[in-house]
Design an enzyme around this catalytic site. Structure first.
Site, PDB file in Angstrom:
ATOM      1  N   ASN A 122     -21.323 -48.433  19.249  1.00 42.20           N
ATOM      2  CA  ASN A 122     -21.990 -47.589  18.277  1.00 42.20           C
ATOM      3  C   ASN A 122     -22.274 -46.214  18.884  1.00 42.20           C
ATOM      4  OD1 ASN A 122     -22.264 -49.463  16.110  1.00 42.20           O
ATOM      5  ND2 ASN A 122     -24.064 -50.362  17.100  1.00 42.20           N
TER       6      ASN A 122
ATOM      7  N   HIS B 198     -12.947 -48.123  19.480  1.00 43.99           N
ATOM      8  CA  HIS B 198     -12.998 -49.043  20.632  1.00 43.99           C
ATOM      9  C   HIS B 198     -11.624 -49.092  21.306  1.00 43.99           C
ATOM     10  CE1 HIS B 198     -16.980 -50.626  19.759  1.00 43.99           C
ATOM     11  NE2 HIS B 198     -16.627 -50.709  18.498  1.00 43.99           N
TER      12      HIS B 198
END
Length: 391
Positions: free
Chosen positions: A230, A391
């Site tokens: 995040n 990611h």
């Protein structure tokens, strides 16, 4: 060249390591100097995408400072104020646009930028190379280098400094793949365009969104697109001032990035600008001393003899009350989030760091609470309806 052997993978025990093209195409970059490592190239490819998109979105030269596949700083070429010239140690220097972007990107969080990988959207000129030469850095990627800049950079790190030249016309395939534990993952590349259209759905009572805030929100969102999630990003004056990456809790991202943004503003205070540094103090030692001085562990510096190592005289304590009073002057900060804010506590924390403008995905079941909190502080908040996990 279609394949390049690397020193090793993420760690020295991970050999062999290489990068290669699966089709008949050649690698889209050229190694002009040095020998790249696995993480170097991860930083290079992510940071190049970031500065390329900042250039497209703002029309301004852009730079980024990357560490461990997340940006420590990102910026576009907005002229520096006299105070920032002093904070960034370039007083009285007439900067080129690309040098301005680099100085801003490196200056956002100098502690995190130590040993970084640099990306430039435009040709690296001699001035930018000269600034970079005196910093601790692992490498650089840019679309071109002036002959003088290339010679300056080749002399860095005893001739081993990594210099990559990127083909600006390169476009990857629509599908991208990677392997984890022997399993191949495949997805459509995240080529969503971050433009001012993302900021049209303003959900707060305050709809005021000046051009400078639109620019800063675009910088925040594009920075987040290439930050490990995040993540949230605080921006002001054409640059990131606080990036919170890779946290499991969104409010922890907001706190982490908010603390970095606070430190950026505290470095502009008279107490820091007037610190009596010894002239021979090296840049990393100076940066470390400032970080401790403005932090909660200032005793480690001032209540020991350590201050004698960096200062000509012992400076006064920068008290918590003085820091709070200084931070209350900060306003006009923009905040972007790579996904929705689940609670209003994120907005409460953002307010403490002078946030006036917010761009977030939206779609939480508590959107009403988040909007209500933003209205309490007369913020302008746009729902982008775009999630930017990376990611």
């Amino acid at each position: 060249m279609k394949e390049l052997e690397l020193k090793y993978g993420c760690n020295p025990n991970q050999k062999p390591a290489r990068v290669f093209m699966e089709n008949e195409a050649e690698l889209p970059f050229t190694v002009l100097n040095g020998r790249p490592g696995y993480i170097n190239l991860l930083d290079a490819m992510n940071s190049w995408q970031l500065v390329r998109e900042l250039r497209e979105a703002t029309g301004l030269p852009a730079a980024a400072s990357f560490k461990h596949v997340s940006p420590a700083g990102a910026a576009v070429a907005v002229p520096l104020s006299p105070v920032l010239e002093k904070v960034y140690f370039v007083e009285g220097v007439e900067l080129s646009p690309i040098a301005t972007a680099y100085i801003r990107a490196r200056g956002a969080d100098r502690m995190s930028s130590y040993g970084d990988f640099v990306a430039l959207s435009d040709e690296c000129d001699a001035q930018t190379a000269s600034f970079l030469k005196r910093e601790v850095s692992d490498g650089i990627i840019a679309p071109a280098y002036s002959p003088e800049a290339l010679e300056i950079l080749k002399s860095k790190r005893k001739g081993t400094y990594l210099i990559l030249q990127m083909d600006p016309a390169y476009e990857p395939e629509e599908l991208e793949r990677k392997q984890v534990f022997g399993i191949t993952f495949e997805q459509k590349r995240n080529n969503v365009a971050i433009t001012e259209d993302c900021l049209k759905d303003i959900v707060t009572k305050n709809h005021d969104l000046p051009e400078s805030a639109k620019r800063d929100l675009l910088i925040a969102l594009i920075t987040l697109k290439y930050t490990q999630s995040n993540s949230v990003c605080y921006t002001k004056d054409g640059q990131a001032i606080g990036i919170g990456a890779g946290q499991q809790s969104r409010v922890h991202c907001t706190r982490l990035a908010g603390t970095k943004a606070d430190n950026w503003f505290l470095r502009q205070s008279p107490q820091v600008l007037n610190l009596p540094f010894k002239p021979e103090v090296r840049r990393p030692d100076r940066d470390n001393a400032i970080d401790v001085y403005i932090g909660e562990e200032w005793e480690d510096l001032l209540e020991t003899d350590d201050w004698k190592r960096v200062f000509t005289e012992k400076p006064p304590v920068f008290t918590r009350e003085e820091k709070k009073a200084w931070l209350q002057k900060e306003t006009g900060v923009s905040l972007g989030s790579d996904a929705f804010f689940p609670f209003g506590d994120n907005i409460e924390r953002a307010h403490k760091s002078g946030v006036t403008y917010v761009a977030q995905t939206g779609g939480s079941i508590r959107d009403d609470n988040v909007i209500e909190t933003a209205d309490k502080y007369n913020m302008t908040m746009a729902m982008t309806h775009i999630r930017l996990f990376h990611h």
